[in-house]
Design an enzyme around this catalytic site. Sequence first.
Site, PDB file in Angstrom:
ATOM      1  N   HIS A 109       0.846  -1.185   0.000  1.00  0.00           N
ATOM      2  CA  HIS A 109       0.000   0.000   0.000  1.00  0.00           C
ATOM      3  C   HIS A 109       0.886   1.241   0.000  1.00  0.00           C
ATOM      4  CE1 HIS A 109      -3.483   2.488   0.741  1.00  0.00           C
ATOM      5  NE2 HIS A 109      -2.769   3.119   1.655  1.00  0.00           N
ATOM      6  N   THR A 141      -6.296  -8.427   5.567  1.00  0.00           N
ATOM      7  CA  THR A 141      -7.418  -8.867   6.404  1.00  0.00           C
ATOM      8  C   THR A 141      -8.687  -8.265   5.798  1.00  0.00           C
ATOM      9  OG1 THR A 141      -7.156  -6.951   7.839  1.00  0.00           O
ATOM     10  CG2 THR A 141      -5.996  -8.966   8.510  1.00  0.00           C
TER      11      THR A 141
HETATM   12  N1  NHR Z   1      -9.307  -6.185   0.251  1.00  0.00           N
HETATM   13  C1  NHR Z   1      -9.407  -6.340   1.562  1.00  0.00           C
HETATM   14  N2  NHR Z   1     -10.478  -7.015   2.017  1.00  0.00           N
HETATM   15  N3  NHR Z   1      -8.500  -5.866   2.445  1.00  0.00           N
HETATM   16  C2  NHR Z   1      -7.445  -5.181   1.989  1.00  0.00           C
HETATM   17  O1  NHR Z   1      -6.550  -4.728   2.872  1.00  0.00           O
HETATM   18  C3  NHR Z   1      -7.279  -4.946   0.597  1.00  0.00           C
HETATM   19  C4  NHR Z   1      -8.251  -5.480  -0.261  1.00  0.00           C
HETATM   20  C5  NHR Z   1      -8.174  -5.287  -1.647  1.00  0.00           C
HETATM   21  C6  NHR Z   1      -7.161  -4.532  -2.164  1.00  0.00           C
HETATM   22  C7  NHR Z   1      -5.221  -3.013  -1.913  1.00  0.00           C
HETATM   23  C8  NHR Z   1      -5.629  -1.577  -1.519  1.00  0.00           C
HETATM   24  C9  NHR Z   1      -4.453  -0.617  -1.492  1.00  0.00           C
HETATM   25  O2  NHR Z   1      -3.327  -1.023  -1.235  1.00  0.00           O
HETATM   26  C10 NHR Z   1      -6.211  -3.961  -1.322  1.00  0.00           C
HETATM   27  C11 NHR Z   1      -6.247  -4.182   0.051  1.00  0.00           C
HETATM   28  C12 NHR Z   1      -8.438  -0.938  -3.996  1.00  0.00           C
HETATM   29  C13 NHR Z   1      -9.185   0.016  -3.326  1.00  0.00           C
HETATM   30  C14 NHR Z   1     -10.471   0.550  -3.926  1.00  0.00           C
HETATM   31  O3  NHR Z   1     -11.098   1.436  -3.358  1.00  0.00           O
HETATM   32  C15 NHR Z   1      -8.747   0.459  -2.085  1.00  0.00           C
HETATM   33  C16 NHR Z   1      -7.590  -0.070  -1.531  1.00  0.00           C
HETATM   34  C17 NHR Z   1      -6.861  -1.040  -2.203  1.00  0.00           C
HETATM   35  C18 NHR Z   1      -7.275  -1.467  -3.438  1.00  0.00           C
HETATM   36  N4  NHR Z   1     -10.923   0.021  -5.096  1.00  0.00           N
HETATM   37  C19 NHR Z   1     -12.164   0.376  -5.793  1.00  0.00           C
HETATM   38  C20 NHR Z   1     -13.261  -0.679  -5.549  1.00  0.00           C
HETATM   39  O4  NHR Z   1     -14.438  -0.277  -5.633  1.00  0.00           O
HETATM   40  C21 NHR Z   1     -11.951   0.441  -7.279  1.00  0.00           C
HETATM   41  C22 NHR Z   1     -10.918   1.440  -7.692  1.00  0.00           C
HETATM   42  C23 NHR Z   1     -10.433   1.255  -9.133  1.00  0.00           C
HETATM   43  O5  NHR Z   1     -10.817   0.286  -9.809  1.00  0.00           O
HETATM   44  O6  NHR Z   1      -9.620   2.111  -9.557  1.00  0.00           O
HETATM   45  O7  NHR Z   1     -12.946  -1.886  -5.357  1.00  0.00           O
HETATM   46  O8  NHR Z   1      -4.653   0.602  -1.649  1.00  0.00           O
HETATM   47  C1  GAR Z   2       1.897   1.059  -6.518  1.00  0.00           C
HETATM   48  O1  GAR Z   2       2.322   2.320  -6.077  1.00  0.00           O
HETATM   49  C2  GAR Z   2       1.093   0.383  -5.428  1.00  0.00           C
HETATM   50  O2  GAR Z   2       1.573   0.621  -4.131  1.00  0.00           O
HETATM   51  C3  GAR Z   2      -0.235   1.024  -5.613  1.00  0.00           C
HETATM   52  O3  GAR Z   2      -0.412   1.182  -7.004  1.00  0.00           O
HETATM   53  C4  GAR Z   2       0.870   1.190  -7.638  1.00  0.00           C
HETATM   54  C5  GAR Z   2       0.927   0.034  -8.595  1.00  0.00           C
HETATM   55  O4  GAR Z   2       2.058   0.119  -9.397  1.00  0.00           O
HETATM   56  N1  GAR Z   2      -1.297   0.219  -5.090  1.00  0.00           N
HETATM   57  C6  GAR Z   2      -2.483   0.713  -4.822  1.00  0.00           C
HETATM   58  O5  GAR Z   2      -2.739   1.892  -4.917  1.00  0.00           O
HETATM   59  C7  GAR Z   2      -3.513  -0.304  -4.402  1.00  0.00           C
HETATM   60  N2  GAR Z   2      -4.765   0.338  -4.258  1.00  0.00           N
HETATM   61  P1  GAR Z   2       2.538  -1.122 -10.258  1.00  0.00           P
HETATM   62  O6  GAR Z   2       1.332  -1.638 -11.022  1.00  0.00           O
HETATM   63  O7  GAR Z   2       3.544  -0.528 -11.199  1.00  0.00           O
HETATM   64  O8  GAR Z   2       3.114  -2.146  -9.333  1.00  0.00           O
END
Ligand code: NHR
Ligand code: GAR
Length: 215
Positions: A109, A141
Amino acid sequence: MKKIVILISGRGSNMEAMIAARDAGRLPVDIVAVISNRPAAAGLETAARAGIATHYVDHRGFAGRDAFDAALAECIDGFSHDLVVLAGFMRILTEGFVRHYEGRLMNIHPSLLPAFPGLHTHRRALEEGVRIHGCTVHFVTPTLDHGPVIVQAAVPVLDGDTEDSLAARILGQEHRIYPQAVRWFAEDRLRLENGRVRLAAEPAADSALISPGIV
Ligand code: NHR
Ligand code: GAR
């Protein structure tokens, strides 16, 4: 050797960092598949060029999150694997999915959690005026971006930084710490104790050479 499946949504530079670390002998894993929720993800081509099996499961083809997650899990579980690595994977995963992979699902993240969970972390860090920002590798989680922290890296926020310049500085750190975290998993050195990650000491270099009972 442990087997990993990498989930991506786009560019896949963190995935590339793992392929490079593996090729350099710094990451003892088999990368058995790269799976994207976006058919057009550039990282799929990069992975295919590296000789890795690629798939996509397009979330737009499913009525809801449960149906998408079920199809994604079916695709993942079609490969024998020990660890699932989210590398720029952009879909929130359901509780059922996360429980199925508990303890073997990692994410990177782009913030120093628990600061700035969710999206647009660099923009929000600039808006808040923080002087230190970074990235976090954690076990996933059900609660978004709240799982046990495995490793973090910090960078300064500099005067004149933009979202892009900050993202690039942090991405350099992501490419360093994510292969490191996966390496610890591959070496069986990560343990969960009371919701905290413990890193076991590196085994002594010569321990494998000494068999019990042989002096
Ligand atoms: N799922 C769970 N249950 N728990 C986590 O800790 C998760 C997860 C899924 C993805 C990555 C996360 C990040 O590192 C991750 C962690 C997507 C969104 C989001 O809002 C937020 C955080 C992360 C990944 N996604 C939108 C949705 O509606 C779509 C956004 C898009 O497609 O651009 O799923 O930041
Ligand atoms: C990375 O900066 C990663 O930490 C972030 O997106 C980029 C992906 O780059 N992840 C998120 O924001 C998850 N929500 P990459 O596709 O070049 O690895």
